[in-house]
Design an enzyme around this catalytic site. Structure first.
Site, PDB file in Angstrom:
ATOM      1  CG  HIS A 126      -6.549  -2.950   3.634  1.00  0.00           C
ATOM      2  ND1 HIS A 126      -5.902  -2.162   3.362  1.00  0.00           N
ATOM      3  CD2 HIS A 126      -8.068  -2.830   3.149  1.00  0.00           C
ATOM      4  CE1 HIS A 126      -6.605  -1.187   2.627  1.00  0.00           C
ATOM      5  NE2 HIS A 126      -7.832  -1.660   2.487  1.00  0.00           N
TER       6      HIS A 126
ATOM      7  CG  HIS B 136      -8.171  -3.527  -1.710  1.00  0.00           C
ATOM      8  ND1 HIS B 136      -9.115  -2.613  -2.455  1.00  0.00           N
ATOM      9  CD2 HIS B 136      -7.694  -2.742  -0.762  1.00  0.00           C
ATOM     10  CE1 HIS B 136      -9.332  -1.476  -1.827  1.00  0.00           C
ATOM     11  NE2 HIS B 136      -8.667  -1.774  -1.027  1.00  0.00           N
TER      12      HIS B 136
ATOM     13  CG  ASN C  83      -1.848   1.157   1.088  1.00  0.00           C
ATOM     14  OD1 ASN C  83      -1.914   2.162   0.523  1.00  0.00           O
ATOM     15  ND2 ASN C  83      -3.164   0.800   1.858  1.00  0.00           N
TER      16      ASN C  83
END
Ligand SMILES: [Zn+2]
Length: 161
Positions: A107, A105, A36
């Site tokens: 994390h 997505h 990220n």
């Protein structure tokens, strides 16, 4: 709801398409894993399906399972490279939950004792002690080495649910 192809302007679809993405650290036939750029913590990874799926419900059971397989691999790579004390795993599902990209997505956020008390929910970033590209290089190496490390032993059948 989006189709299962790719979407223009989508960060994840661009990474899948092979655009130069310096933070791409791993991939398999169903998923990609990227650092990220706006991390909650050092080593904050995002695992996404290669197809532009809007959310976990659109992914189906197989897609959801592939995401979790890749997330476990990401955890193992992070454990090897960065030795976290724990992890937060999470999906922001829908606008009200803070989903900022219309491409599913998951994390994977490594945690260390004393880093923060709560995982920031929206837009919070931290000053990180390591450049993202350096972290990406370390993690690519860790993912590559996973091939030589056996999976943790499975529980014997009697202990399965
Ligand atoms: Zn996409």
């Amino acid at each position: 709801m989006t189709d299962a192809g790719s979407a223009s302007g989508c960060f994840f679809c661009a990474a899948v398409a092979g655009a130069d993405e310096p933070l791409l650290v791993a991939g398999d036939p169903a998923t990609i894993t990227v650092l990220n750029r706006f991390p909650y913590n050092s080593g904050h990874l995002m695992v996404a399906p290669r197809a532009h799926l809007s959310d976990l419900l659109a992914a189906g059971d197989d897609g959801a399972a592939a995401l979790m397989v890749a997330a476990r691999r990401a955890m193992r790579a992070l454990e090897s490279a960065m030795h976290p004390a724990g992890f937060n795993l999470g999906v922001n599902h829908g606008d009200a939950a803070g989903a900022s990209i219309d491409h599913l997505h998951l994390h994977v956020v490594p945690r260390w004792g004393g880093d923060t008390n709560f995982m920031p929910v929206l837009g919070a970033t931290k000053v990180l002690p390591e450049l993202l590209e350096e972290t990406a290089a370390r993690l690519r190496h860790a993912f590559a080495e996973l091939a030589d490390v056996p999976e943790p032993a499975e529980l014997p059948p009697a202990q399965r649910l």
